[in-house]
Design an enzyme around this catalytic site. Structure first.
Site, PDB file in Angstrom:
ATOM      1  N   ASP A 228      71.937  58.390  33.974  1.00  0.00           N
ATOM      2  CA  ASP A 228      72.515  57.042  34.038  1.00  0.00           C
ATOM      3  C   ASP A 228      73.937  57.042  33.482  1.00  0.00           C
ATOM      4  O   ASP A 228      74.845  56.416  34.053  1.00  0.00           O
ATOM      5  CB  ASP A 228      71.626  56.003  33.339  1.00  0.00           C
ATOM      6  CG  ASP A 228      70.967  56.528  32.084  1.00  0.00           C
ATOM      7  OD1 ASP A 228      71.003  57.750  31.854  1.00  0.00           O
ATOM      8  OD2 ASP A 228      70.419  55.729  31.305  1.00  0.00           O
TER       9      ASP A 228
ATOM     10  N   ASP B  28      76.318  61.218  46.651  1.00  0.00           N
ATOM     11  CA  ASP B  28      76.865  60.142  47.494  1.00  0.00           C
ATOM     12  C   ASP B  28      77.846  59.295  46.687  1.00  0.00           C
ATOM     13  O   ASP B  28      78.899  58.890  47.192  1.00  0.00           O
ATOM     14  CB  ASP B  28      75.747  59.249  48.059  1.00  0.00           C
ATOM     15  CG  ASP B  28      75.267  59.757  49.414  1.00  0.00           C
ATOM     16  OD1 ASP B  28      75.445  60.964  49.692  1.00  0.00           O
ATOM     17  OD2 ASP B  28      74.724  58.961  50.206  1.00  0.00           O
TER      18      ASP B  28
ATOM     19  N   TYR C  10      61.099  65.615  46.030  1.00  0.00           N
ATOM     20  CA  TYR C  10      61.024  65.626  47.496  1.00  0.00           C
ATOM     21  C   TYR C  10      59.956  66.593  48.008  1.00  0.00           C
ATOM     22  O   TYR C  10      59.627  66.578  49.192  1.00  0.00           O
ATOM     23  CB  TYR C  10      62.386  65.982  48.119  1.00  0.00           C
ATOM     24  CG  TYR C  10      63.443  64.914  47.891  1.00  0.00           C
ATOM     25  CD1 TYR C  10      63.119  63.711  47.265  1.00  0.00           C
ATOM     26  CD2 TYR C  10      64.745  65.099  48.298  1.00  0.00           C
ATOM     27  CE1 TYR C  10      64.057  62.743  47.040  1.00  0.00           C
ATOM     28  CE2 TYR C  10      65.705  64.116  48.077  1.00  0.00           C
ATOM     29  CZ  TYR C  10      65.354  62.944  47.441  1.00  0.00           C
ATOM     30  OH  TYR C  10      66.294  61.969  47.210  1.00  0.00           O
TER      31      TYR C  10
ATOM     32  N   LYS D 106      67.142  63.308  32.707  1.00  0.00           N
ATOM     33  CA  LYS D 106      66.694  62.032  32.126  1.00  0.00           C
ATOM     34  C   LYS D 106      65.697  62.396  31.021  1.00  0.00           C
ATOM     35  O   LYS D 106      64.543  61.948  31.011  1.00  0.00           O
ATOM     36  CB  LYS D 106      66.062  61.175  33.242  1.00  0.00           C
ATOM     37  CG  LYS D 106      65.704  59.761  32.848  1.00  0.00           C
ATOM     38  CD  LYS D 106      66.904  58.852  32.621  1.00  0.00           C
ATOM     39  CE  LYS D 106      66.463  57.488  32.132  1.00  0.00           C
ATOM     40  NZ  LYS D 106      67.571  56.673  31.595  1.00  0.00           N
TER      41      LYS D 106
ATOM     42  N   ASP E 117      70.858  63.897  44.957  1.00  0.00           N
ATOM     43  CA  ASP E 117      70.971  63.136  46.205  1.00  0.00           C
ATOM     44  C   ASP E 117      71.787  61.867  45.957  1.00  0.00           C
ATOM     45  O   ASP E 117      72.713  61.533  46.708  1.00  0.00           O
ATOM     46  CB  ASP E 117      69.561  62.779  46.700  1.00  0.00           C
ATOM     47  CG  ASP E 117      69.553  62.328  48.149  1.00  0.00           C
ATOM     48  OD1 ASP E 117      70.633  62.295  48.767  1.00  0.00           O
ATOM     49  OD2 ASP E 117      68.476  62.004  48.667  1.00  0.00           O
TER      50      ASP E 117
END
Ligand code: NAD
Length: 359
Positions: A222, A250, A141, A190, A246
């Site tokens: 994942d 959620d 970001y 990852k 992020d």
């Protein structure tokens, strides 16, 4: 104690949910003999309308001279043009960066009274009590980005970039948190594909070695997404970079049934922190007295604990929320229609929690 609080209500349902949290904090001050002085600041769309930018200097100054910041939410259809140069979320990213709040802490705890509000089976969500620590001031970001033409084709890129020290401080933060909880920490990356994740994993491994009492592990993002719905109750503290955090926060919020239930804290090296619900400004509910204020009220509890050191008071707020839920009061988002439930609006929910502080 005396404390100064910056209040940034923002847009949409922001003002009405923040008002409920302030109601509860007023009650805490009254019952426990504290003085909380509040100062309002503009952020997000309302700041764009008034000042032309999402984070005016006055707002930053108010935050700097406060002990903690309570925030509602920002954004709405009026300002949601992704191509606009000035956008509400710049206010959020800006204030987090300005206060050097590098760790976003999102607890996900499933109330025994809301097991049926989750889209997951009650036996899967029962007992979930985990914390996601998301790195907040670096990563993709904040990396280099741009657009360019390759022949006739338009391309775009964003860069995920981490310094070893940025990884170390957030993983250390997560380890300190795990040490005060169930002593388990998992770093999410990852590393099988991304170089930045390989650096993340090396740095996390080094930090873990300084905490031999913790049970630590590395999980690929994942796989983590899968485990969060298959066995969420097995996690204690999870730490991850900005983008993965992020998305997974959620996902984790759905374990609890509604975004309206989950608080968050953004913390840095000092005690000044920023406290906000994890949800957005839900513009379609603005002014209708239907939004759930509990995430914001619980963010207030986190503020009492982390910035003001008022553990007993924080616990009293959390206990009052539990009591209201145990008594069957529900806002629309968590109302199942069961006969023992009473549907209430935003302001009534705030009153119910406030009335139960200290009893
Ligand atoms: P949202 O979180 O506002 O809403 C998502 C869903 O959850 C909606 O169905 C909404 O009705 C429901 N919801 C959210 N909070 C609720 C509450 N307290 N009580 C009951 N139901 C609730 O996300 P969105 O719809 O994707 O975005 C709306 C606006 O919020 C956009 O402008 C977006 O940019 C902004 N946003 C802001 C933040 C923030 O301020 N931190 C975060 C996310 C989105």
């Amino acid at each position: 104690m005396q404390a100064k609080l910056a209040v940034l209500a923002g847009d949409g349902i922001g003002p009405e949910i923040v008002q409920q949290a302030l109601k509860v904090l007023d009650r805490v001050a009254q019952v426990f003999g504290h003085q909380f002085e509040t100062e309002d600041g503009l952020i997000g769309g309302i700041a764009i309308d008034a000042k032309g930018i999402a984070l005016p200097d006055e707002t930053v100054e108010i935050c700097h001279r406060s002990d903690a910041v309570l925030l509602g939410a920002v954004g709405g259809p009026k300002w949601d043009n992704p191509r606009a140069a000035v956008r509400p979320e710049q206010g959020l990213l800006g204030i987090r960066k300005e206060l050097d709040l590098f760790a976003n802490v999102r607890p996900v705890k499933v109330s025994p009274y809301l097991l049926h509000a989750s889209p997951l089976r009650p036996d899967v969500v029962a007992g979930v009590d985990l914390v996601v620590v998301r790195e907040l001031t670096s990563g993709i970001y904040f990396g280099k980005r741009g657009r360019y033409l390759e022949g006739e084709e338009e391309r775009a890129f964003d860069t995920m970039d981490y310094a070893r020290s940025e990884v170390e401080r957030v993983v250390r933060f997560a380890c300190e948190m795990a040490a005060k909880r169930r002593k388990q920490v998992a770093s999410v990356d990852k590393a099988n594909v991304l170089e930045v994740s390989r650096l993340w994993r090396e740095a996390a491994t080094d930090v873990f070695s300084a905490y031999p009492a913790l049970q630590s592990e590395h999980i690929l993002v994942d796989a983590c997404a899968m485990f969060l719905v298959r066995r969420p109750a097995t996690f204690d503290v999870l730490v991850m970079g900005n983008l993965f955090g992020d998305v997974l926060t959620d996902e984790a919020s759905m374990i609890a049934g509604s975004m309206g239930m989950l608080p968050s804290a953004s913390l840095g090296a000092g005690t000044v922190g920023l406290y906000e619900p994890i949800h957005g400004s839900a513009p379609k509910y603005a002014g209708l007295d239907v939004a759930n204020p509990l995430a914001t009220i619980l963010s207030g509890a986190m503020m009492l604990r982390h910035s003001l050191g008022l553990e007993k008071e924080a616990t009293a707020v959390e206990a009052a929320v539990d009591k209201v839920l145990a008594e069957g009061y529900r806002t629309r988002d968590i109302h199942s229609g069961a006969p023992e439930e009473t549907k209430v609006g935003t302001a009534a929910m705030g009153d119910l929690v406030a009335e139960r502080i200290g009893y």
